[in-house]
Scaffold this motif. Sequence first.
Motif, short mmCIF file in Angstrom:
data_model
loop_
_atom_site.label_atom_id
_atom_site.label_comp_id
_atom_site.label_asym_id
_atom_site.label_seq_id
_atom_site.Cartn_x
_atom_site.Cartn_y
_atom_site.Cartn_z
N LEU A 47 1.57 -1.06 -6.57
CA LEU A 47 0.46 -1.31 -5.65
C LEU A 47 0.47 -0.32 -4.49
O LEU A 47 -0.58 0.12 -4.02
CB LEU A 47 0.50 -2.75 -5.12
CG LEU A 47 0.16 -3.84 -6.12
CD1 LEU A 47 0.36 -5.22 -5.50
CD2 LEU A 47 -1.26 -3.67 -6.63
N GLY A 48 1.65 0.04 -4.02
CA GLY A 48 1.75 1.04 -2.96
C GLY A 48 1.32 2.41 -3.43
O GLY A 48 0.64 3.15 -2.70
N ILE B 202 -0.79 3.04 -5.91
CA ILE B 202 -2.23 2.99 -6.16
C ILE B 202 -3.01 3.14 -4.86
O ILE B 202 -4.07 3.75 -4.82
CB ILE B 202 -2.62 1.68 -6.87
CG1 ILE B 202 -2.10 1.70 -8.30
CG2 ILE B 202 -4.13 1.47 -6.88
CD1 ILE B 202 -2.26 0.39 -9.03
N GLY B 203 -2.46 2.60 -3.77
CA GLY B 203 -3.14 2.65 -2.47
C GLY B 203 -3.16 4.03 -1.85
O GLY B 203 -3.78 4.22 -0.80
N ARG B 204 -2.52 5.00 -2.46
CA ARG B 204 -2.51 6.39 -1.98
C ARG B 204 -2.14 6.50 -0.49
O ARG B 204 -2.82 7.13 0.30
CB ARG B 204 -3.85 7.07 -2.23
CG ARG B 204 -4.17 7.17 -3.69
CD ARG B 204 -5.47 7.89 -3.91
NE ARG B 204 -5.74 7.92 -5.33
CZ ARG B 204 -6.11 8.99 -5.98
NH1 ARG B 204 -6.25 10.12 -5.34
NH2 ARG B 204 -6.33 8.94 -7.25
N ILE B 205 -1.05 5.87 -0.18
CA ILE B 205 -0.52 5.93 1.19
C ILE B 205 0.22 7.26 1.34
O ILE B 205 0.79 7.76 0.38
CB ILE B 205 0.47 4.76 1.41
CG1 ILE B 205 -0.18 3.44 1.03
CG2 ILE B 205 0.96 4.72 2.83
CD1 ILE B 205 0.80 2.30 0.90
N SER C 120 1.24 1.61 5.46
CA SER C 120 0.17 0.66 5.24
C SER C 120 0.80 -0.63 4.72
O SER C 120 1.91 -0.61 4.20
CB SER C 120 -0.81 1.22 4.21
OG SER C 120 -1.85 0.32 3.97
N VAL D 26 1.35 -3.57 2.16
CA VAL D 26 1.24 -3.89 0.74
C VAL D 26 2.01 -5.19 0.52
O VAL D 26 3.20 -5.25 0.78
CB VAL D 26 1.84 -2.77 -0.14
CG1 VAL D 26 1.81 -3.15 -1.61
CG2 VAL D 26 1.12 -1.46 0.09
N SER E 38 4.65 -0.13 3.89
CA SER E 38 5.02 0.75 2.80
C SER E 38 4.40 2.13 3.00
O SER E 38 3.42 2.28 3.72
CB SER E 38 4.54 0.16 1.46
OG SER E 38 4.96 0.98 0.40
N ASN E 39 4.99 3.10 2.37
CA ASN E 39 4.41 4.43 2.24
C ASN E 39 4.73 4.93 0.84
O ASN E 39 5.33 4.20 0.03
CB ASN E 39 4.90 5.37 3.35
CG ASN E 39 6.38 5.63 3.29
OD1 ASN E 39 7.07 5.28 2.34
ND2 ASN E 39 6.91 6.25 4.34
N GLY E 40 4.33 6.13 0.51
CA GLY E 40 4.54 6.64 -0.83
C GLY E 40 6.00 6.71 -1.24
O GLY E 40 6.36 6.40 -2.38
N SER F 60 7.28 3.24 -1.99
CA SER F 60 6.68 2.79 -3.24
C SER F 60 7.40 3.39 -4.44
O SER F 60 7.71 2.69 -5.41
CB SER F 60 5.20 3.14 -3.29
OG SER F 60 4.50 2.48 -2.27
#
Length: 182
Positions: free
Chosen positions: A48-49, A51-54, A62, A64, A69-71, A74
């Motif tokens: 989910l993290g 997919i959110g393109r953080i 952001s 989640v 979370s960040n990339g 994730s």
Amino acid sequence: MATVTQNRTRHGRRVVLDNHLPVDHRLHRVYRGGAALMGAFLVVFGILGLIGRIGFFSTSGSMVMGLGSNGALSLVSVLVGGLLLAGAVIGGNTASTVNIVVALAFLAVGFASLAVLDTRFNLFAFHLQNVFFSFVTGLLLMTFGMYGRVSGSLPHDNPYWRSRHPHPHERPAESSAKPLKS
């Protein structure tokens, strides 16, 4: 039952457990279930993290699933979740050991994240709820991994108890005497 072998070293004896318990041993369910449950959650969280393109190293990140979370977090979550799921598939002592090692890592990350919270060194965009999650997850995985391995009152047919008491004279004798009547 698992058999125990002893290897003598120049520093004394060393006990080594076989790498498997009987297929139907009840401890497998605890080790595997704990690893699968936590691994699945971490994989879902990580996906989910991603997919959110953080931003990959965004320190603000952001939210989640209620956690910051960040990339990078994730990606690490997917990898650690995959490791736990692999341990659950393998099962036995491997699942138990993976649970314990990952639990120690979660506890260490919790303390380290607490130290860098709200600083530019917060590379995984942790918030206070992430720190609590790390501690709770670490303690749960530790419980899952140590269940049946570490206790003051392990049953005498437990392979871990037997590994600590390899000599028959150290094991309690089964008494054939009748109990005293009062």
